[in-house]
Scaffold this active site. Structure first.
Site, PDB file in Angstrom:
ATOM      1  N   SER A   1      -9.929  -1.046   7.133  1.00  0.00           N
ATOM      2  CA  SER A   1      -9.340  -0.897   5.794  1.00  0.00           C
ATOM      3  C   SER A   1      -8.619  -2.107   5.230  1.00  0.00           C
ATOM      4  CB  SER A   1      -8.372   0.276   5.776  1.00  0.00           C
ATOM      5  OG  SER A   1      -9.098   1.465   5.645  1.00  0.00           O
TER       6      SER A   1
ATOM      7  N   LYS B   1       0.843  -1.199   0.000  1.00  0.00           N
ATOM      8  CA  LYS B   1       0.000   0.000   0.000  1.00  0.00           C
ATOM      9  C   LYS B   1       0.879   1.251   0.000  1.00  0.00           C
ATOM     10  CE  LYS B   1      -3.901   1.841   2.776  1.00  0.00           C
ATOM     11  NZ  LYS B   1      -4.781   1.552   3.944  1.00  0.00           N
TER      12      LYS B   1
ATOM     13  N   SER C   1      -9.811   1.452   3.000  1.00  0.00           N
ATOM     14  CA  SER C   1      -8.969   2.286   2.172  1.00  0.00           C
ATOM     15  C   SER C   1      -7.919   1.506   1.385  1.00  0.00           C
ATOM     16  CB  SER C   1      -8.252   3.327   3.039  1.00  0.00           C
ATOM     17  OG  SER C   1      -7.387   2.687   3.966  1.00  0.00           O
TER      18      SER C   1
HETATM   19  N1  GLN Z   1     -13.210   3.658   6.501  1.00  0.00           N
HETATM   20  C1  GLN Z   1     -12.626   4.072   7.753  1.00  0.00           C
HETATM   21  C2  GLN Z   1     -12.183   5.504   7.639  1.00  0.00           C
HETATM   22  O1  GLN Z   1     -12.470   6.085   6.657  1.00  0.00           O
HETATM   23  C3  GLN Z   1     -11.485   3.184   8.103  1.00  0.00           C
HETATM   24  C4  GLN Z   1     -10.264   3.461   7.319  1.00  0.00           C
HETATM   25  C5  GLN Z   1      -9.078   2.641   7.721  1.00  0.00           C
HETATM   26  O2  GLN Z   1      -9.197   1.595   8.354  1.00  0.00           O
HETATM   27  N2  GLN Z   1      -7.910   3.164   7.392  1.00  0.00           N
HETATM   28  O3  GLN Z   1     -11.582   6.066   8.481  1.00  0.00           O
END
Ligand code: GLN
Length: 489
Positions: free
Chosen positions: A177, A78, A153
């Site tokens: 995420s 990532k 994400s």
């Molecule tokens: N969807 C959640 C957020 O927008 C979690 C994102 C994540 O785990 N990095 O914060």
């Protein structure tokens, strides 16, 4: 032989039998990326020369491969991880052009044991999002249906493995995420216990929630990545000194244990009917394996979303203060004073959702509101932790669907942040409580899209999580492939 869908286990067996060598495998993956990724947009950077150079050094080591548990395994990372010499944008314009001066501990450990980085992959800006639509470099598409999101994400990490562009990948999980995109792309995704894996060298979002974890096709592969990457790192004060079990060996030796799974029906209300059906049939499979299902109560999980959206933005507003146009990345061309330099660089470089979170967090932390918001949220966080502690006196794992729905269409939730945030309703509490959570595929919906099943374990209970999900996986049988890969082996 078509490369792409092999597991770590299968590639290692092939190397051992000298059916192929690392350069051949890596070349095929690079070819897959150049042929298939145009449609997906999962890769933000590939460096074929560098990657092949690394593969060639491994070719020469093939006779000693038994000392390298990830010998010649193509890995996608990532873009919020630092890997020396590679870019690290974290999906943000503010970091475009930033080249990492060192390597994250997690990646360093995997590389030291034979993994080959094939590229840096797309993600929501600063890991904020659930669909990969918040990336400054365009959305990623789901290999199961190109009109749909891969989740977020870590959308690039999930799409890349699902499409056969890497054998495994790394993501970060702050509120879901890793698990949510794994679920939407039909993969195994693990968020380890907070402190299990070093966070050194990842771009911080919310430091008390962030964890690094793998995406893979199988539980065994996830266990293998975790046994190599986990453990204390003096460069991350929050990493744990606990010893790391040999996860893959435990899968062989302990394969006949049965478990108690805890389900909170109140928590599961409102999930899509296909997801609910598939979840219930997975429970039946567990019962057939000799597991017991018990009803548990998690009364505070209903506050998880509001708690998370105070704590995560608060920490983010502080972590992201460093992107000021002076220290890192993007700098405006048109500033007349230093104040203007800061505000314009941030204003032009940072995207809408991230700005929203910075404002929310700054507000929640400001004098006069701190007690009412940030402090209160931390008290509720403790209550959520206690709910799980209590549940674990009655069961070995808490289980749920990973996400209330399967992959949704691009654009479907972009106008309504709350709708988007609800995608993480089953994953957020796990980060708030610091627990390990694993998502694995348990079925397909009526549109042929994957559905994920989540097991939540006790702190540092990854070995048991792997064991239970490995047993389930064997009962389930091999999972389907996205149609773009059908017939590609
Ligand atoms: N969807 C959640 C957020 O927008 C979690 C994102 C994540 O785990 N990095 O914060």
């Amino acid at each position: 032989m078509e490369f792409g869908t092999q597991t770590i286990q299968e590639l290692l067996a092939g190397y051992r039998a000298k059916n192929f060598k690392p350069t051949e495998v890596v070349e095929r993956y690079l070819k897959n990326i150049s042929e298939r990724d145009e449609k997906l947009n999962s890769f933000l950077q590939v460096r074929p020369e560098e990657t092949l150079k690394r593969a060639r050094t491994l070719d020469a080591q093939i006779d000693n491969m038994s000392t390298l548990p990830l010998f010649g395994i193509p890995l996608a990372v990532k873009d919020n991880f630092l890997v020396n010499g590679w870019q690290a944008t974290a999906g943000s314009k503010v970091l475009s052009g930033y080249i990492s001066p060192y390597t994250a501990t997690s990646v360093e450990r995997l590389e030291a044991m034979g993994a080959v980085v094939v590229g840096k992959v797309n993600c929501d800006e600063f890991a904020m999002g659930s669909s990969n639509e918040n990336s400054a470099f365009g959305p990623v598409r789901n290999p199961w249906d190109l009109e749909r999101v891969p989740g977020g994400s870590s959308g690039g990490s999930s799409a890349a493995v699902a499409a056969g562009l890497a054998t495994v990948s790394l993501g970060t999980d702050t509120g879901g995420s890793i698990r949510q995109p794994a679920s939407l792309c039909g993969l195994v995704g693990l968020k380890p216990t907070y402190g299990r894996v070093s966070r050194y060298g990842i771009v911080s979002y919310a430091s008390s929630l962030d964890q690094v974890g793998p995406f893979s096709r199988t539980v065994w592969d996830s266990a293998r990545v975790m046994e190599v990457m986990s453990g204390f790192d003096p460069r991350d004060a929050t990493s744990s000194k606990r010893s790391v079990p040999k996860f893959t060996e435990e899968l062989n030796t302990n394969s006949k244990r049965t478990f108690k799974l805890g389900v909170s029906r109140a928590w599961l209300e409102g999930v899509d009917s296909d997801v609910a059906k598939s979840f219930d049939s997975a429970l039946e499979v567990f019962k057939k394996m000799g597991c017991e299902i018990v009803e548990i109560d998690l009364p505070h999980t209903k506050y998880a979303l509001s708690t998370y959206y105070l704590i995560a933005p608060s920490e983010a507003s502080s972590n992201l203060a460093r992107y000021d146009g002076v220290h890192y990345g993007y700098r405006t061309q048109s500033a007349k004073s230093s104040e203007e330099l800061y505000s314009r660089s941030r204003g032009e470089g940072i995207g809408r959702e991230v700005k929203l979170r910075i404002m929310l967090g700054t507000y929640a932390l400001s004098a006069g509101y701190y007690d009412a918001f940030y402090l209160k949220a931390n008290q509720v966080r403790r209550k959520i932790q206690e709910d799980f502690e209590k549940a674990f006196t009655q069961c070995d794992f808490v289980v749920s669907p990973t996400s209330p729905s399967t992959a949704f269409k691009l654009g479907e939730k972009t106008d309504d942040p709350l709708k988007m945030y609800l995608s993480d309703i089953f994953t957020l509490p796990v980060n708030l409580a610091g627990l390990p959570g694993l998502s694995m595929p348990c079925g397909l919906d009526s549109r042929n899209l994957p559905i994920g099943f989540q097991l939540i374990g006790k702190p540092f209970g990854e070995a048991e999580l792997f064991l239970a999900s490995h047993q389930y996986e064997q009962a389930r049988g091999q999972f389907a492939l996205p149609s773009m890969l059908k017939g590609k082996g």
